[in-house]
Motif scaffolding. Sequence first.
Motif, PDB file in Angstrom:
ATOM      1  N   ARG A 194       0.815  -1.216   0.000  1.00  0.00           N
ATOM      2  CA  ARG A 194       0.000   0.000   0.000  1.00  0.00           C
ATOM      3  C   ARG A 194       0.844   1.260   0.000  1.00  0.00           C
ATOM      4  NH1 ARG A 194      -3.084  -3.514   3.276  1.00  0.00           N
ATOM      5  NH2 ARG A 194      -2.174  -2.704   5.193  1.00  0.00           N
ATOM      6  N   GLU A 195       2.126   1.144   0.348  1.00  0.00           N
ATOM      7  CA  GLU A 195       3.028   2.300   0.277  1.00  0.00           C
ATOM      8  C   GLU A 195       3.396   2.642  -1.155  1.00  0.00           C
ATOM      9  OE1 GLU A 195       6.391   1.381   2.646  1.00  0.00           O
ATOM     10  OE2 GLU A 195       5.260   1.249   4.530  1.00  0.00           O
ATOM     11  N   ARG A 196       3.286   1.673  -2.062  1.00  0.00           N
ATOM     12  CA  ARG A 196       3.738   1.868  -3.436  1.00  0.00           C
ATOM     13  C   ARG A 196       2.628   1.693  -4.477  1.00  0.00           C
ATOM     14  NH1 ARG A 196       9.701   0.027  -4.444  1.00  0.00           N
ATOM     15  NH2 ARG A 196       9.853   1.788  -3.039  1.00  0.00           N
ATOM     16  N   PHE A 197       1.570   0.986  -4.105  1.00  0.00           N
ATOM     17  CA  PHE A 197       0.494   0.685  -5.042  1.00  0.00           C
ATOM     18  C   PHE A 197      -0.858   1.042  -4.433  1.00  0.00           C
ATOM     19  CE2 PHE A 197       3.898  -2.348  -5.960  1.00  0.00           C
ATOM     20  CZ  PHE A 197       4.007  -2.278  -7.341  1.00  0.00           C
ATOM     21  N   THR A 198      -1.877   1.059  -5.302  1.00  0.00           N
ATOM     22  CA  THR A 198      -3.256   1.282  -4.860  1.00  0.00           C
ATOM     23  C   THR A 198      -4.113   0.127  -5.375  1.00  0.00           C
ATOM     24  OG1 THR A 198      -2.926   3.671  -4.963  1.00  0.00           O
ATOM     25  CG2 THR A 198      -5.194   2.889  -4.877  1.00  0.00           C
ATOM     26  N   ASP A 199      -5.057  -0.279  -4.564  1.00  0.00           N
ATOM     27  CA  ASP A 199      -5.983  -1.351  -4.912  1.00  0.00           C
ATOM     28  C   ASP A 199      -6.863  -0.908  -6.080  1.00  0.00           C
ATOM     29  OD1 ASP A 199      -7.878  -3.368  -4.978  1.00  0.00           O
ATOM     30  OD2 ASP A 199      -8.691  -2.946  -2.990  1.00  0.00           O
ATOM     31  N   ALA A 200      -6.758  -1.604  -7.214  1.00  0.00           N
ATOM     32  CA  ALA A 200      -7.491  -1.213  -8.423  1.00  0.00           C
ATOM     33  C   ALA A 200      -8.995  -1.291  -8.217  1.00  0.00           C
ATOM     34  CB  ALA A 200      -7.065  -2.088  -9.602  1.00  0.00           C
ATOM     35  N   TRP A 201      -9.446  -2.238  -7.405  1.00  0.00           N
ATOM     36  CA  TRP A 201     -10.883  -2.372  -7.184  1.00  0.00           C
ATOM     37  C   TRP A 201     -11.447  -1.101  -6.554  1.00  0.00           C
ATOM     38  CZ3 TRP A 201     -14.171  -6.014  -8.902  1.00  0.00           C
ATOM     39  CH2 TRP A 201     -15.471  -6.001  -8.382  1.00  0.00           C
ATOM     40  N   GLU A 202     -10.714  -0.524  -5.625  1.00  0.00           N
ATOM     41  CA  GLU A 202     -11.173   0.699  -4.964  1.00  0.00           C
ATOM     42  C   GLU A 202     -11.107   1.899  -5.901  1.00  0.00           C
ATOM     43  OE1 GLU A 202     -12.638   0.797  -2.121  1.00  0.00           O
ATOM     44  OE2 GLU A 202     -12.312  -1.338  -1.723  1.00  0.00           O
ATOM     45  N   ASP A 206     -16.171   1.948 -12.293  1.00  0.00           N
ATOM     46  CA  ASP A 206     -17.303   1.050 -12.477  1.00  0.00           C
ATOM     47  C   ASP A 206     -16.868  -0.330 -12.008  1.00  0.00           C
ATOM     48  OD1 ASP A 206     -19.803   0.027 -13.421  1.00  0.00           O
ATOM     49  OD2 ASP A 206     -18.743  -0.746 -15.178  1.00  0.00           O
ATOM     50  N   ARG A 207     -17.700  -1.022 -11.237  1.00  0.00           N
ATOM     51  CA  ARG A 207     -17.314  -2.342 -10.760  1.00  0.00           C
ATOM     52  C   ARG A 207     -18.545  -3.195 -10.489  1.00  0.00           C
ATOM     53  NH1 ARG A 207     -14.685   0.048  -5.195  1.00  0.00           N
ATOM     54  NH2 ARG A 207     -16.622   0.320  -4.032  1.00  0.00           N
TER      55      ARG A 207
END
Length: 271
Positions: A194-202, A206-207
Amino acid sequence: MTDATGTKPAPGPDQPPIPVRLVTFNTHHGVGDDGRHDLPRLAKVLAAADADLVCLQEVDRYFGDRSEDVDQALLLSRALDMQLAWGPAIDEPRRDDRERRQYGNALLSRLPILVSDVHPLPGSGEPRSALRTMVELDGGTLWVTTTHLSTRADQERAAQAALLAELHTEPMAAGVLVGDFNTAPDAPELGSLRERFTDAWELARDRDDQARWRFWRQDEGHTHPARRPHRRIDHVWVSSGVAVAGAHVLDSAGASDHLPVVVDLEVPSGV
């Protein structure tokens, strides 16, 4: 396109992002929830996703009777007419000079694969690895890392996540990290990611998912177990600047004990 000197011009600030569709799927070595090994069924599910990049976990290559001793990675790449990068986690010799017995991660790509390397992950029990690739886009590049983390302990997953975070450095620009993480995206042991990436689902604008047996909750991204999903353990993580137009959990048609996740990425041009 180049200028009169043959130099490619720098990307302008108003250049549109590059769309890339990616699917990640733990294939359970092609054995569905009916206990049958059925590679054509799996290939049909993957073809229906119509993805540019197909990231697979639990893939067999001449592993034995459970998968009819075939090279699943090669057969799937041929069935989908895609390039193949292979990243074994288990790699063992066999008798009689036969092909090595392997199991691990695979990337199938419509896009040119420029770089591919394999990184063993720390931990005990079943060996784990990460397959890191760079693919060429029309006006850019994208780093894609496919992995499968341990089921054994939070501490093992924490060490594996820390190594995965280190594999993506700032000069690499746009990147995605995908796979079966065997834990939820907000788990403490994934803090280094989480320090380097972001959760794509969040991030997705559209999901939707397949948990329609709970009709009041259709956007949580649950992927396991396939018949009645209530765990979100199959993730896509994106680096800064990569946008996500959509994220969807697909029907696996009984091809695995997991469900596949497809994301529509928007990658900045010129990176």
